[in-house]
Each structure stands twice: as C-alpha cells, then as structure tokens.
Scaffold this motif. Structure first.
Motif, PDB file in Angstrom:
ATOM      1  N   ASP A   1      -4.568  -4.084  -2.590  1.00 28.11           N
ATOM      2  CA  ASP A   1      -3.826  -5.287  -2.985  1.00 28.11           C
ATOM      3  C   ASP A   1      -2.321  -5.054  -2.871  1.00 28.11           C
ATOM      4  O   ASP A   1      -1.571  -5.930  -2.413  1.00 28.11           O
ATOM      5  CB  ASP A   1      -4.177  -5.684  -4.420  1.00 28.11           C
ATOM      6  N   LEU A   2      -1.880  -3.859  -3.277  1.00 33.96           N
ATOM      7  CA  LEU A   2      -0.458  -3.540  -3.184  1.00 33.96           C
ATOM      8  C   LEU A   2       0.005  -3.520  -1.729  1.00 33.96           C
ATOM      9  O   LEU A   2       1.114  -3.967  -1.411  1.00 33.96           O
ATOM     10  CB  LEU A   2      -0.183  -2.191  -3.845  1.00 33.96           C
ATOM     11  N   LEU A   3      -0.818  -2.999  -0.853  1.00 37.47           N
ATOM     12  CA  LEU A   3      -0.473  -3.003   0.566  1.00 37.47           C
ATOM     13  C   LEU A   3      -0.339  -4.426   1.104  1.00 37.47           C
ATOM     14  O   LEU A   3       0.561  -4.715   1.908  1.00 37.47           O
ATOM     15  CB  LEU A   3      -1.531  -2.233   1.362  1.00 37.47           C
ATOM     16  N   ARG A   4      -1.214  -5.309   0.650  1.00 38.25           N
ATOM     17  CA  ARG A   4      -1.120  -6.703   1.080  1.00 38.25           C
ATOM     18  C   ARG A   4       0.154  -7.363   0.545  1.00 38.25           C
ATOM     19  O   ARG A   4       0.805  -8.133   1.242  1.00 38.25           O
ATOM     20  CB  ARG A   4      -2.357  -7.478   0.629  1.00 38.25           C
ATOM     21  N   PHE A   5       0.498  -7.055  -0.717  1.00 37.48           N
ATOM     22  CA  PHE A   5       1.745  -7.600  -1.276  1.00 37.48           C
ATOM     23  C   PHE A   5       2.939  -7.153  -0.444  1.00 37.48           C
ATOM     24  O   PHE A   5       3.830  -7.950  -0.122  1.00 37.48           O
ATOM     25  CB  PHE A   5       1.937  -7.124  -2.726  1.00 37.48           C
ATOM     26  N   ALA A   6       2.963  -5.859  -0.119  1.00 40.96           N
ATOM     27  CA  ALA A   6       4.089  -5.315   0.651  1.00 40.96           C
ATOM     28  C   ALA A   6       4.165  -5.954   2.032  1.00 40.96           C
ATOM     29  O   ALA A   6       5.253  -6.293   2.513  1.00 40.96           O
ATOM     30  CB  ALA A   6       3.946  -3.798   0.765  1.00 40.96           C
TER      31      ALA A   6
END
Length: 306
Positions: free
Chosen positions: A79-84
């Motif tokens: 999820d963090l990778l998608r946010f970034a």
C-alpha cells in the motif's frame, strides 16, 4: 490588530508566553503521559499500541492524527508503494528481491519516513481556487480552532500575503467568540465610579484592535470575576454571552452560580444588553460593534451589580 504592537505590549508585561492564545499551534502533549497517549492511539486506530515507542514518536503520531493525516506505520508495504507511486515520490533506501525480515522492516520504515516527510512539505495552490472556494477553506480552517479565544493572535494564514489577509481576517473575526474579562471590586466602587474593571489582557486586546476588525465581531463572552491578588484565587462569578447576529430572544445568554438575585438578576442583564444592541442598530442600521459599545455592555452589567 497590529501584531507588532501586541508583542511590544506583552513583552513589557514580561509574560508573553501566557498572554497569547496559541490556538493555531499543534498540541505538544507536554502534560500527557505515554500510557495515556498509547491508549488514545489504540482507541482511534483500533490497533494495539504496545511497541516500545519513544515519547517523541508518540507525540508525532498524535499530531498526525490532529492534522488529519494517515498513519503510514499501520499500512502494508504494498500500500505504501502505491501511495508513493501515486504521488510521484522517489523512495530511497528501498531494497528489492530480499525477503529477510530485517530487510522487510527497513523497507517499510524507509517508505513510512519518506511519505511522512512528503506530507510535511506538501503544498496546495490555494490562491488559484475561485474566491468562494477559498472562503470555504477559511471557514473549515478556522473551525478547527477553539470556540472562544481570549486576546488571540491572528491566524498564520492571514500573514502569508495581502490577498489572504484581506480574505481571512473578516471570517476570523466574524466566526470567533472573543472572551472579555471583567474584574468585580467588592465594597466601594473605584475612584472613577466603576465597579467592573477590564483585566489587562482584555483592555490591551480591545484597544489595539482596528475599528474595521472590531466591526466584524459578532459574539462577545464576558467573564465577570472577583478581583483578587492572584490569578489562582479568582473565580468566575458569571458568564454573559452577547450575540450580535442572533434573534432578539437569543442575543444574550447567562450562566451564574454565585451571584445573588437569580432569575431577577438575569432579567436585568438581558434588558441592559438589549438596550445597548438596540442603540447600535438605530445608529448603523444593524449591530456594528465599536469600542464604545464594549464599554456600554460593561456599564449595563455594572448597573445590575450595584
């Protein structure tokens, strides 16, 4: 209100830190212990906050919640990778093709730190919005502050540029309830014949506010207090809230638990403040507040206390 004049006044007083309402500052949680902060975080996010966080980490989490920001530490790495990716943030220190637990934790920590840093440096093109949307933003921004303010500094948003200052301050003064403290002297009246006296904070605030800003104020909260030698010994005798924008039957509200005369006293107070508002309306067509009107409200309260 001239903020430079404010600072000079309170610097001479010697205790400026206690005079200004820091209503627009994030809570520093100085007086909250770590167990209380952990319990609140657990109640807010539904996760057990039992990790050995430092105090500063807990404060950072609490402040993120106060700012309405996401707690990235609770999110999965994907999820963090998608946010970034969605925010076009280049993540440094992220290692791929390694499933070791320590590497996974480091990757997650790197993502969390850099997304939080991006939040802290995020900008928004406020001045490009249409005026009606900007005013709505100001209303939401100011609604987060405390309902009642005593001698407050102007909100930081009003100090960014001339355009925002001219747009923000009318909303600030219109929506805020300002507290005015009156000290009641027992026994004989003072040498000038008055029984109620503005405290230092209130008189400095009122006398340094420009007539233009004062005319925008719609609500005044008068605290009547017993004048004593120390602040700690003061007690509120009565609270009188005057609303210049309400209906005639709702323009004055009173809370009193220590003053005598009960309902009769309240009736006199309402009649006195209503006379002041009526004079204001006959003068300007509507209730436009001027410095003399504040003193008139003081006199109206004073009459019923003699």
């Amino acid at each position: 209100m001239d903020n430079t004049a404010w600072e000079q006044i309170f610097r001479r007083r010697g205790d400026s830190s206690s005079m200004f309402d820091r209503y627009w500052c994030l809570d520093k949680y100085d007086n909250i212990n770590m167990s209380v902060m952990k319990a609140r975080l657990q109640a807010l996010d539904g996760h057990k906050t039992g990790l050995p966080f430092s105090r500063q980490t807990l404060v950072d989490y609490m402040q993120r919640i106060d700012r309405g920001l996401l707690r990235y530490d609770l999110c999965e790495t994907n999820d963090l990778l998608r946010f970034a990716a969605a925010r076009h943030i280049t993540i440094h220190g992220y290692t791929t093709n390694n499933s070791k637990a320590v590497t996974v934790r480091r990757n997650h920590a790197a993502l969390v730190n850099q997304l939080q840093r991006a939040d802290d440096h995020a900008t928004f093109p406020l001045t490009r919005l249409p005026p009606e949307l900007r005013v709505r933003v100001y209303e939401l921004y100011l609604s987060e502050s405390r309902i009642m303010l005593k001698a407050p500094t102007q909100p930081p948003l009003a100090r960014t540029c001339r355009m925002l200052r001219e747009e923000v301050l009318p909303t600030f003064y219109f929506r805020t309830t300002f507290v005015v403290t009156l000290q009641m002297h027992t026994g004989d009246a003072r040498s000038d014949g008055t029984l109620l006296r503005f405290d230092f904070d209130s008189i400095a605030f009122l006398e340094t506010m420009s007539p233009q800003h004062l005319s925008r104020v719609r609500k005044l909260h008068f605290n009547i207090m017993q004048a004593t030698s120390t602040r700690q010994q003061r007690g509120i005798l009565a609270e009188v809230v005057v609303s210049l924008a309400g209906d005639a039957d709702q323009r004055t509200s009173i809370k009193s638990t220590t003053l005598p005369r009960g309902l009769l006293w309240k009736k006199w107070v309402i009649a006195g403040t209503e006379k002041v508002i009526t004079r204001m309306e006959s003068r300007d067509g509507r209730a436009i507040l001027k410095i003399g009107d504040v003193y008139a409200f003081r006199s109206a309260l004073e009459v019923v206390l003699h």
